[in-house]
Write a protein that holds these residues in place. Sequence first.
Motif, PDB file in Angstrom:
ATOM      1  N   ILE A  48       0.838  -1.219   0.000  1.00 22.69           N
ATOM      2  CA  ILE A  48       0.000   0.000   0.000  1.00 22.69           C
ATOM      3  C   ILE A  48       0.868   1.263   0.000  1.00 22.69           C
ATOM      4  N   PRO A  49       1.782   1.429   0.966  1.00 25.20           N
ATOM      5  CA  PRO A  49       2.618   2.639   0.890  1.00 25.20           C
ATOM      6  C   PRO A  49       3.462   2.700  -0.382  1.00 25.20           C
ATOM      7  N   LEU A  50       3.914   1.544  -0.859  1.00 29.62           N
ATOM      8  CA  LEU A  50       4.724   1.558  -2.087  1.00 29.62           C
ATOM      9  C   LEU A  50       3.877   2.016  -3.272  1.00 29.62           C
ATOM     10  N   TYR A  51       2.621   1.625  -3.247  1.00 26.56           N
ATOM     11  CA  TYR A  51       1.719   2.008  -4.341  1.00 26.56           C
ATOM     12  C   TYR A  51       1.554   3.518  -4.407  1.00 26.56           C
ATOM     13  N   ILE A  52       1.534   4.112  -3.239  1.00 26.90           N
ATOM     14  CA  ILE A  52       1.354   5.577  -3.234  1.00 26.90           C
ATOM     15  C   ILE A  52       2.712   6.289  -3.099  1.00 26.90           C
ATOM     16  N   ILE A  53       3.748   5.598  -3.572  1.00 26.13           N
ATOM     17  CA  ILE A  53       5.105   6.166  -3.661  1.00 26.13           C
ATOM     18  C   ILE A  53       5.590   6.657  -2.293  1.00 26.13           C
ATOM     19  N   MET A  54       5.417   5.849  -1.281  1.00 27.33           N
ATOM     20  CA  MET A  54       5.965   6.191   0.029  1.00 27.33           C
ATOM     21  C   MET A  54       6.871   5.051   0.450  1.00 27.33           C
ATOM     22  N   GLU A  55       8.133   5.335   0.603  1.00 31.88           N
ATOM     23  CA  GLU A  55       9.126   4.292   0.869  1.00 31.88           C
ATOM     24  C   GLU A  55       9.433   4.221   2.362  1.00 31.88           C
ATOM     25  N   PRO A  56       9.791   3.044   2.840  1.00 33.85           N
ATOM     26  CA  PRO A  56      10.098   2.904   4.265  1.00 33.85           C
ATOM     27  C   PRO A  56      11.479   3.458   4.602  1.00 33.85           C
ATOM     28  N   LYS A  57      11.747   3.558   5.899  1.00 31.97           N
ATOM     29  CA  LYS A  57      13.079   3.976   6.329  1.00 31.97           C
ATOM     30  C   LYS A  57      14.075   2.857   6.044  1.00 31.97           C
ATOM     31  N   LEU A  58      15.312   3.263   5.852  1.00 30.59           N
ATOM     32  CA  LEU A  58      16.354   2.294   5.483  1.00 30.59           C
ATOM     33  C   LEU A  58      16.496   1.168   6.506  1.00 30.59           C
ATOM     34  N   ILE A  59      16.378   1.519   7.779  1.00 26.66           N
ATOM     35  CA  ILE A  59      16.593   0.522   8.841  1.00 26.66           C
ATOM     36  C   ILE A  59      15.592  -0.627   8.721  1.00 26.66           C
ATOM     37  N   TYR A  60      14.349  -0.297   8.371  1.00 27.73           N
ATOM     38  CA  TYR A  60      13.328  -1.354   8.289  1.00 27.73           C
ATOM     39  C   TYR A  60      13.467  -2.151   6.995  1.00 27.73           C
ATOM     40  N   THR A  61      13.910  -1.481   5.938  1.00 25.80           N
ATOM     41  CA  THR A  61      14.208  -2.233   4.713  1.00 25.80           C
ATOM     42  C   THR A  61      15.311  -3.236   5.013  1.00 25.80           C
ATOM     43  N   LEU A  62      16.314  -2.763   5.742  1.00 30.97           N
ATOM     44  CA  LEU A  62      17.430  -3.646   6.092  1.00 30.97           C
ATOM     45  C   LEU A  62      16.960  -4.815   6.942  1.00 30.97           C
TER      46      LEU A  62
ATOM     47  N   HIS B 280       7.355   0.792  -9.534  1.00 32.50           N
ATOM     48  CA  HIS B 280       8.570   1.607  -9.638  1.00 32.50           C
ATOM     49  C   HIS B 280       9.024   2.049  -8.252  1.00 32.50           C
ATOM     50  N   SER B 281       9.090   1.041  -7.376  1.00 35.48           N
ATOM     51  CA  SER B 281       9.426   1.326  -5.981  1.00 35.48           C
ATOM     52  C   SER B 281      10.915   1.107  -5.732  1.00 35.48           C
ATOM     53  N   HIS B 282      11.470   1.962  -4.929  1.00 35.55           N
ATOM     54  CA  HIS B 282      12.882   1.845  -4.554  1.00 35.55           C
ATOM     55  C   HIS B 282      13.123   0.534  -3.819  1.00 35.55           C
ATOM     56  N   PHE B 283      12.141   0.134  -3.013  1.00 39.39           N
ATOM     57  CA  PHE B 283      12.274  -1.104  -2.250  1.00 39.39           C
ATOM     58  C   PHE B 283      12.389  -2.307  -3.192  1.00 39.39           C
ATOM     59  N   TYR B 284      11.496  -2.378  -4.159  1.00 36.67           N
ATOM     60  CA  TYR B 284      11.543  -3.520  -5.077  1.00 36.67           C
ATOM     61  C   TYR B 284      12.778  -3.470  -5.976  1.00 36.67           C
ATOM     62  N   PHE B 285      13.250  -2.264  -6.229  1.00 39.41           N
ATOM     63  CA  PHE B 285      14.502  -2.146  -6.980  1.00 39.41           C
ATOM     64  C   PHE B 285      15.645  -2.772  -6.163  1.00 39.41           C
ATOM     65  N   THR B 286      15.645  -2.470  -4.866  1.00 46.02           N
ATOM     66  CA  THR B 286      16.664  -3.043  -3.972  1.00 46.02           C
ATOM     67  C   THR B 286      16.547  -4.560  -3.925  1.00 46.02           C
ATOM     68  N   VAL B 287      15.314  -5.022  -3.806  1.00 42.64           N
ATOM     69  CA  VAL B 287      15.095  -6.483  -3.756  1.00 42.64           C
ATOM     70  C   VAL B 287      15.595  -7.130  -5.040  1.00 42.64           C
ATOM     71  N   LEU B 288      15.313  -6.473  -6.147  1.00 45.77           N
ATOM     72  CA  LEU B 288      15.735  -7.002  -7.442  1.00 45.77           C
ATOM     73  C   LEU B 288      17.269  -7.064  -7.523  1.00 45.77           C
ATOM     74  N   CYS B 289      17.920  -6.014  -7.052  1.00 41.88           N
ATOM     75  CA  CYS B 289      19.391  -6.007  -7.044  1.00 41.88           C
ATOM     76  C   CYS B 289      19.919  -7.164  -6.207  1.00 41.88           C
ATOM     77  N   LEU B 290      19.296  -7.348  -5.048  1.00 40.41           N
ATOM     78  CA  LEU B 290      19.733  -8.435  -4.158  1.00 40.41           C
ATOM     79  C   LEU B 290      19.555  -9.793  -4.828  1.00 40.41           C
ATOM     80  N   LEU B 291      18.403  -9.967  -5.436  1.00 44.52           N
ATOM     81  CA  LEU B 291      18.112 -11.267  -6.054  1.00 44.52           C
ATOM     82  C   LEU B 291      19.051 -11.554  -7.221  1.00 44.52           C
ATOM     83  N   VAL B 292      19.407 -10.519  -7.939  1.00 44.26           N
ATOM     84  CA  VAL B 292      20.294 -10.730  -9.092  1.00 44.26           C
ATOM     85  C   VAL B 292      21.733 -10.972  -8.622  1.00 44.26           C
TER      86      VAL B 292
END
Lengths: 785, 346
Positions: free
Chosen positions: A184-198, B25-37
């Motif tokens: 949902i947040p990704l759909y509306i172009i809202m990205e999480p903080k780096l720490i949680y992505t990590l 076109h999410s930065h997160f999925y771009f990161t995931v894609l980089c990791l997977l590749v």
Amino acid sequence: MARKKEKEPELILCEGIRLSDSFFEQKEKRILTLILKGFIVYLITMGGIGFYLSALDIKYNALLCHFVIFVMAIVCAMLYYSLTVENLGYAIVFILFAGLVYMFRDYINSGFYAIVNITIKASSEYLGTDVQRLYNEKITDRYVTVTFVSLFIGIVMDILFNVNISRRMKYVDTFLTVMFFNVIPLYIIMEPKLIYTLMLLIGMGMALVLKSGRHYNPLMQTKKKDTLYEIKRKKSVKRRELSYVYDVKTLAGAAGVAAVFVFIVVVAVSVFKPVETFNVGYEENQYKELTMAGVSLFMTDGFDGFYRGRGRDGGLKSGKLGDVSQITPDHQTDIIMQFTPYEPTGLYLKGFTGRKYLPYQNEWLGGADVRYDSSTPTEVKTPEADALERDFEAGKENTGKGVMRLKYIDNYTGTAYLPYYYTGTLEKSSGFYEISYFPRLSGNHTKVSVNDYPDGKPYTEEDLYVPEENIETIRSFISEAGLATATTPEVINGVMNYFQENIPYTVKPGRTPDNKDFVNYFLSENKKGYCAHFAASATLIFRYMGIPARYIEGYALSMEDVFNGELVEDKAYADYYEGYNAYGDTALVEVDVTDDDAHAWVEVFDSRYGWVVVDVTPSSGEVEEVDDFWSEFDKLTNGGNDEEGSDDGGTFGISDEAVKTVIYVLLGILLLIICGFFLSILVTKIMYRVKYLKAEPADRLVMYIAAKRRRFRGKDKSLKELINYRELITALAERAGVEADEGLIRLYERAGFSGTGISEAEFNEAVEGFEALLKAPVAKDEGEI
Amino acid sequence: MEYILRLIGYIIIIFFNGLMYFFLHSHFYFTVLCLLVLAPFCSVALNFWLRKNIEIDILAASAGDDYVRTGQEAYFYIEVMNNTFAPSLDAKIRLKISNDFIERETEETIAVPVRIRGVYRVELPLRAELPGIITVSALSVRIKDLVGFVPLTKKLDSKASVTILPQDGFRLNYDRNVIESGMLESEESTKRGNDFSDVQEIREYIPGDKLMSIHWKLSAKRDILMVKDRVSMSDRQLVLMLELIKDPIRLDGILTAAYTAVKTLCEEHTTVRLFYWSMGRYDYEDVRIDYIEELKNAFAKMYYEKLYLNPEEGASHMREVHPEIKSYMHITSDGSDAVITLRDNG
């Protein structure tokens, strides 16, 4: 005779060399491994929660969440120490959890709605839609409530992901579960903080590596459940592998390498492709744009938006009544209207005129006065408009002439919704239909003569028709309202007042039961409703009292709607309005007429002014009926009967079309699950049979005895536990009162434990011997075994 | 197949993540894609590094004694040493486990972990049921990379052996008269062992000479070790001849009987000459045994001989090769049990 426990024979490697049992007595370090798994679950859970909250910039007590979710993840992981601990532990955890949830339900509920409301606002901002409804947060301190709901969701995810991770390292399922809402947040172009992505990706990376290594799971189901080594058999007993179960140091090392790799890549991506500039210059792809309308609908109406469908005109369907339990507008624009405001009263756009009411069919016969989809433009004229035009042309006070521009959107009925009192030809220009109209302004006393009507008949018998089936109810109503001897104005005002004081307006009156009449049910039983209920009933009441009346459907706009419109800059005021204007020289305004503006009212014939609008619908104190989870739950358990004292026996809850659909879908899913279950059993059996037939004699014998062992029932149930061939054959021989055949035992042991295998003849011999034991009559002293 | 399926599954995951990235076109999925590749390349590179540096040793130890008896456990150890930062959760070592003497062998696979910069030791306790030499050889190791796409194989050349002696935990029930009838002269020889007059010559010490043969007084005088070379005063000695037949079960019986008999005699301070037929040399091996230690060594040496089918093979050459031996104890098998008989070589 008590059965003596025999030692399982050691694994024969080759003639003269066996693998000592002490090999299997080496123990694994389960606690440390479970802590590692718990840590992975913590990373995924907290990463997933933090992902959503940080993306939408929702504040909460992160430290407390980290701590509680970590502790809970470790506790849940520890439940996998043994099967007993798991079964008992989960029961305790669930009871405690349910107790805590009940205790803090208001906090959790409010926190949940806080997150939903924030999401709706953010989504509406992104999608450019208005926020149509927000959930009621009982406790308004979002920092506290969001913390509570985060803990609640975190604990649920801890339990759920432990099942996935600790047992089978199902990282794909887990990722899909986490991302289900985080999209949902990704759909509306809202990205999480780096720490949680990590955190999320490190957890996933660890799970992927551990899953690929295939050495992470303790042997919970076997006798030697804490052994460090096991025998893995592949396809045939000859192809076996001595395999370590797991080594915590290696698991930690591999997980550490995965963590370092993910850290480096994620940080590198963030440095070289910063999230802040990632979408700069990017235009949404067309496929995403295609989904936006649906998502908008979902964001405003939730799932209701999908299963109730769109374009129902807010529950008004060209005279069809009582088919819906509640008004569910889609909030979409139905008409774009351009006009010049002239006085601070509401504006009605008339579409459907109901002339004859069909009781029990709950429908008004009638139709559109004007259609915009006809092949040739039609000249339309009403006596009221003619009279007003005459006075306007004569320059009388409080008269005016306007031109309205209308664009009908997704109007599949072809009905032209027009203002009072239209005249002339409905012509299309620049995508808009234009029509002239003469509004009856406040203080206007233009008379309409009976002779102005065709044949001098302003109304017909139909306009006074009241079906027999409704007469009794209407009579009772008039008696109760004290209108039996009232004059026409008294009747109209009396009905309006009675409705205002005694019958509440609601958007959720419930569906009219199939065997009941819409008007009768409304006036005598349900006594609540929306505009169609009031207008339809009032029409019949007026008729009964001798006042010609018609049921009208269309749109009613308040001045607030008008003022929310936008000025049309390139159009001159003078081209669109002449005459008296309470606001002075205004401008052309464009107003979006939406489903929310759909309305029903009554037209009554006034001997002085002709057909005039009478709106009997009481004002609504109902802003938005959005209940919390617990009251919804309560309703669900009460069959959807959300009003105390309702005597419909919960019928609308169960007969509601949407609810029915949901029930059918659920039943369908259940049926599919059942079919899938039996199909999977069938497929498993076929696969087993194929494998059995293709197997070598030794493997086949192992499969044969395993299958036989599984079938022991009743008194023989204890035989199931005898994994050792010697024990099993000896027990069966004792049961039959015969001496155990040592040759038979050795044959089975050779098939099962040695790599030498057996011949086809030996297989047959072994099967026959075993079958003979199974079929042998039970000896009398069986109980001693 | 497992690797192919995993690879297909991984490609599907990449594909779906790619779709998600394309859609959002999410930065997160771009990161995931980089990791997977990148992950498979990194994983494979680490695996090559690991293969180059991994060392696997096979070690052996016996429980307490120098030699292991049948029925006891022989302990082998597989040491997996890795000095890199690349681990593997699944390294499959192909082992050859054999008893070379009785010509039995099997191949087994053992899956072990490879720790980061550490040693992992697997204890492999093997229970020997038949005498001989148990050898465990590491043939190769197949190392799975972290994401499990490209397993790499490395050949190994490490092995360890343990000699398995027959059991000696029981007493031999033998006909004393049979034994004694063949040991009179030998006994006499032993009893007269200290008599200097029986010494044929005195010479310098040669490595391998027995301690009891050292002439201590003379050695002290000359400042160099001197030994007494004895000569038997009799041509009749206790000679024990055993058959090394190919059937492992029968052979076990013969060896157990021989071992027990010789050990019993050694404990009674009787010298025994142990004969067995060497198919390789086509001659008898003649081993003089005075002590238990010599008995063990004799058996350990005997395990390198080639076995034969004929249960009378050894006895059949005795008259021709050693006509001077008048009689000897013959140990062979009658098909199920070991049999000790006194054979006249006349």
